[in-house]
Design a protein around this motif. Structure first.
Motif, mmCIF file in Angstrom:
data_model
loop_
_atom_site.group_PDB
_atom_site.id
_atom_site.type_symbol
_atom_site.label_atom_id
_atom_site.label_comp_id
_atom_site.label_asym_id
_atom_site.label_seq_id
_atom_site.Cartn_x
_atom_site.Cartn_y
_atom_site.Cartn_z
ATOM 1 N N GLY A 28 0.905 -1.165 -0.167
ATOM 2 C CA GLY A 28 -0.022 -0.200 -0.069
ATOM 3 C C GLY A 28 0.695 1.248 -0.065
ATOM 4 N N PHE A 29 2.159 1.316 0.247
ATOM 5 C CA PHE A 29 2.914 2.404 0.138
ATOM 6 C C PHE A 29 3.619 2.732 -1.332
ATOM 7 C CE2 PHE A 29 3.247 1.369 4.785
ATOM 8 C CZ PHE A 29 2.861 2.582 5.212
ATOM 9 N N ALA A 30 3.905 3.956 -1.397
ATOM 10 C CA ALA A 30 4.607 4.250 -2.676
ATOM 11 C C ALA A 30 5.831 3.265 -3.093
ATOM 12 C CB ALA A 30 4.846 5.849 -2.642
ATOM 13 N N PRO A 31 6.014 3.052 -4.435
ATOM 14 C CA PRO A 31 7.165 2.442 -4.576
ATOM 15 C C PRO A 31 8.409 2.626 -3.921
ATOM 16 C CG PRO A 31 5.723 2.369 -6.529
ATOM 17 C CD PRO A 31 5.311 3.487 -5.291
ATOM 18 N N GLU A 32 8.693 3.974 -4.084
ATOM 19 C CA GLU A 32 10.000 4.508 -3.358
ATOM 20 C C GLU A 32 10.049 4.273 -1.999
ATOM 21 O OE1 GLU A 32 7.098 8.052 -3.960
ATOM 22 O OE2 GLU A 32 7.881 6.376 -5.296
ATOM 23 N N ARG A 33 9.096 4.327 -1.229
ATOM 24 C CA ARG A 33 9.222 4.080 0.012
ATOM 25 C C ARG A 33 9.439 2.599 0.643
ATOM 26 N NH1 ARG A 33 11.794 6.963 2.267
ATOM 27 N NH2 ARG A 33 10.912 6.033 4.200
ATOM 28 N N GLU A 34 9.201 1.629 -0.377
ATOM 29 C CA GLU A 34 9.144 0.083 -0.084
ATOM 30 C C GLU A 34 10.485 -0.281 0.550
ATOM 31 O OE1 GLU A 34 5.835 -1.416 -3.293
ATOM 32 O OE2 GLU A 34 7.805 -1.506 -3.702
ATOM 33 N N LEU A 35 11.561 -0.089 -0.262
ATOM 34 C CA LEU A 35 12.918 -0.533 0.294
ATOM 35 C C LEU A 35 13.423 0.134 1.658
ATOM 36 C CD1 LEU A 35 14.836 -1.144 -3.025
ATOM 37 C CD2 LEU A 35 14.026 -2.676 -1.306
ATOM 38 N N PRO A 36 13.171 1.427 1.577
ATOM 39 C CA PRO A 36 13.413 1.859 3.022
ATOM 40 C C PRO A 36 12.425 1.473 4.190
ATOM 41 C CG PRO A 36 13.198 3.884 1.266
ATOM 42 C CD PRO A 36 12.938 2.668 0.876
ATOM 43 N N ILE A 37 11.233 1.227 3.858
ATOM 44 C CA ILE A 37 10.457 0.658 5.060
ATOM 45 C C ILE A 37 11.225 -0.968 5.117
ATOM 46 C CG2 ILE A 37 8.254 -0.139 5.527
ATOM 47 C CD1 ILE A 37 7.220 1.923 3.922
ATOM 48 N N VAL A 38 11.564 -1.632 4.198
ATOM 49 C CA VAL A 38 12.077 -3.040 4.622
ATOM 50 C C VAL A 38 13.330 -2.822 5.470
ATOM 51 C CG1 VAL A 38 13.205 -5.070 3.560
ATOM 52 C CG2 VAL A 38 11.001 -4.246 2.554
ATOM 53 N N GLY A 39 14.170 -1.646 4.898
ATOM 54 C CA GLY A 39 15.623 -1.545 5.686
ATOM 55 C C GLY A 39 15.243 -1.044 7.109
ATOM 56 N N LYS A 40 14.123 -0.382 7.536
ATOM 57 C CA LYS A 40 13.789 0.272 8.899
ATOM 58 C C LYS A 40 13.436 -1.115 9.445
ATOM 59 C CE LYS A 40 12.355 4.672 7.754
ATOM 60 N NZ LYS A 40 11.177 5.744 8.032
ATOM 61 N N ILE A 41 12.727 -2.058 8.895
ATOM 62 C CA ILE A 41 12.001 -3.135 9.680
ATOM 63 C C ILE A 41 13.257 -4.319 9.783
ATOM 64 C CG2 ILE A 41 10.321 -5.237 9.657
ATOM 65 C CD1 ILE A 41 8.687 -3.404 7.890
ATOM 66 N N ALA A 42 14.300 -4.295 8.971
ATOM 67 C CA ALA A 42 15.372 -5.298 9.000
ATOM 68 C C ALA A 42 16.250 -4.762 10.357
ATOM 69 C CB ALA A 42 16.267 -5.407 7.839
ATOM 70 N N LEU A 43 16.422 -3.424 10.389
ATOM 71 C CA LEU A 43 17.412 -3.068 11.484
ATOM 72 C C LEU A 43 16.509 -3.095 12.690
ATOM 73 C CD1 LEU A 43 19.783 -1.193 12.350
ATOM 74 C CD2 LEU A 43 18.610 0.903 11.917
ATOM 75 N N GLY A 44 15.402 -3.060 12.740
ATOM 76 C CA GLY A 44 14.594 -3.153 14.045
ATOM 77 C C GLY A 44 14.799 -4.714 14.421
ATOM 78 N N SER A 45 14.769 -5.653 13.344
ATOM 79 C CA SER A 45 14.737 -6.996 13.486
ATOM 80 C C SER A 45 16.253 -7.255 14.097
ATOM 81 C CB SER A 45 14.561 -7.753 12.294
ATOM 82 O OG SER A 45 14.751 -9.021 12.505
ATOM 83 N N ILE A 46 17.065 -6.732 13.747
ATOM 84 C CA ILE A 46 18.629 -7.008 14.208
ATOM 85 C C ILE A 46 18.641 -6.545 15.608
ATOM 86 C CG2 ILE A 46 20.924 -6.271 14.003
ATOM 87 C CD1 ILE A 46 20.655 -8.499 12.280
ATOM 88 N N LYS A 47 18.161 -5.335 16.118
ATOM 89 C CA LYS A 47 17.927 -4.898 17.302
ATOM 90 C C LYS A 47 17.237 -5.850 18.317
ATOM 91 C CE LYS A 47 18.742 -0.038 16.392
ATOM 92 N NZ LYS A 47 18.044 1.447 16.267
ATOM 93 N N ASN A 48 16.213 -6.358 17.666
ATOM 94 C CA ASN A 48 15.244 -7.245 18.465
ATOM 95 C C ASN A 48 16.208 -8.477 19.024
ATOM 96 O OD1 ASN A 48 12.892 -5.751 18.445
ATOM 97 N ND2 ASN A 48 12.329 -6.739 16.762
ATOM 98 N N LYS A 49 16.862 -8.867 17.909
ATOM 99 C CA LYS A 49 17.741 -10.330 18.123
ATOM 100 C C LYS A 49 18.934 -10.025 18.948
ATOM 101 C CE LYS A 49 16.292 -12.438 13.720
ATOM 102 N NZ LYS A 49 15.232 -11.353 13.093
ATOM 103 N N LEU A 50 19.672 -8.850 18.586
ATOM 104 C CA LEU A 50 21.177 -8.881 19.153
ATOM 105 C C LEU A 50 20.883 -8.112 20.565
ATOM 106 C CD1 LEU A 50 23.518 -8.140 16.332
ATOM 107 C CD2 LEU A 50 22.871 -10.208 17.189
#
Length: 326
Positions: free
Chosen positions: A54-76
């Protein structure tokens, strides 16, 4: 060259060999631990793309990157030290904490089913539980925060499964293996998610710039197929939250001595496998996931009014802004 220097070099070489062997051992244990958690990894990969939809195409990868960074923080930062500390000092607390996380997944999944069946009631419920953002930036931040919360539960399951697969004893070795698992699984999951969410852009590119008619046709096919694929993946992600949450609760009940629900599901899966041996593995897993999902959906629907009438009012007290000083 002096004898002392030669002896020192021999010691350095021996230490290097031990270090290399240790690294190989850590990598091997990480591979085994990651394989044990493969089911939860697949669930994580299925759940995440729905937060980008549902987000604009140019925001998709930045959103995935933010979630991935949050995932690493969650785990480590949170889960790795918590898993080691709990396993050493409070192992009895792991099961109830996982069950709370499982209940949250059931609620999240059931809320999406409820929104599909009763959109108007669900909108009212959502407004009371978590007021929606008025601006695109805040909406994106809320979606990212929701994805990271869901990732926290799935990552907790992944790290717990991985820890159980690591030989006990050396806490440093366990920490290193869990760190390797955390980086490896996060890379696989969110790398895959990035490829999925950008597949339509890739299809559009080759549809316009393909050198052959076949290549351009393939690009158009990808573009046409992706909306349906994303809707399907979103539905699978919702189902994954429900059956994973239900499975965590069933396994948790067994940890408290209530083994009957787990035995009933295992017996049903074995019966399906025996009835259709050719597809026994797939159908057995599917029947177990379905029964876990039924329990998860029931628990999730029970938690919807609990969240609206009990939890949300309490959280609302903390959300209220303090009056400005005069």
């Amino acid at each position: 060259m002096s004898v002392g220097l030669l002896a020192l070099l021999d010691d350095v070489a021996a230490i290097a060999k031990v270090a290399a062997a240790s690294l190989d051992d850590i990598a091997g244990q990480a591979m085994k631990a990651g394989a044990k958690a493969a089911g939860a990894v697949i669930d994580d990969a299925a759940v995440t793309p729905r937060y980008v939809h549902g987000f604009a195409p140019e925001r998709e990868l930045p959103i995935v990157g933010k979630i991935a960074l949050g995932s690493i923080k969650n785990k480590l930062i949170f889960l790795l030290p918590a898993a080691l500390i709990l396993s050493l000092f409070l192992p009895w607390l792991i099961n109830p904490l996982l069950m709370i996380g499982g209940a949250y997944l059931c609620y999240e999944g059931a809320e999406k089913v409820y929104a599909t069946l009763f959109p108007h009631s669900a909108a009212h419920h959502e407004a009371k539980v978590e007021p929606s953002a008025a601006h695109a930036e805040k909406l994106e931040a809320e979606k990212v925060a929701g994805a990271i919360k869901t990732d926290f539960i799935l990552s907790a399951e992944i790290m717990t499964i991985a820890l159980a697969a690591i030989p006990a004893g050396n806490i440093v070795n366990q920490a290193l293996v869990l760190a390797v698992v955390a980086f490896g699984i996060t890379g696989v999951v969110y790398g895959g998610v990035a490829l999925i969410v950008k597949a339509d852009d890739f299809g559009l590119y080759i549809a316009k710039n393909g050198r052959t008619a076949w290549g351009r046709a393939l690009g158009r096919g990808i573009v046409k197929a992706m909306p349906g694929f994303m809707r399907t993946l979103s539905a699978v992600g919702t189902a994954a939250m429900i059956w994973v949450g239900g499975g965590i609760l069933i396994h948790g009940l067994a940890g408290f001595g209530l083994h009957d629900p787990e035995h009933w599901i295992e017996d049903a899966a074995h019966a399906v496998q025996a009835a259709i041996p050719a597809l026994g593995g797939i159908l057995g897993w599917l029947s177990a996931a379905t029964l876990s999902g039924v329990l998860g959906l029931v628990v999730g629907f029970i938690l919807i009014p609990v969240a609206e009438f009990a939890i949300a009012p309490v959280l609302g007290l903390f959300r209220k802004e303090k009056p400005a000083a005069r």
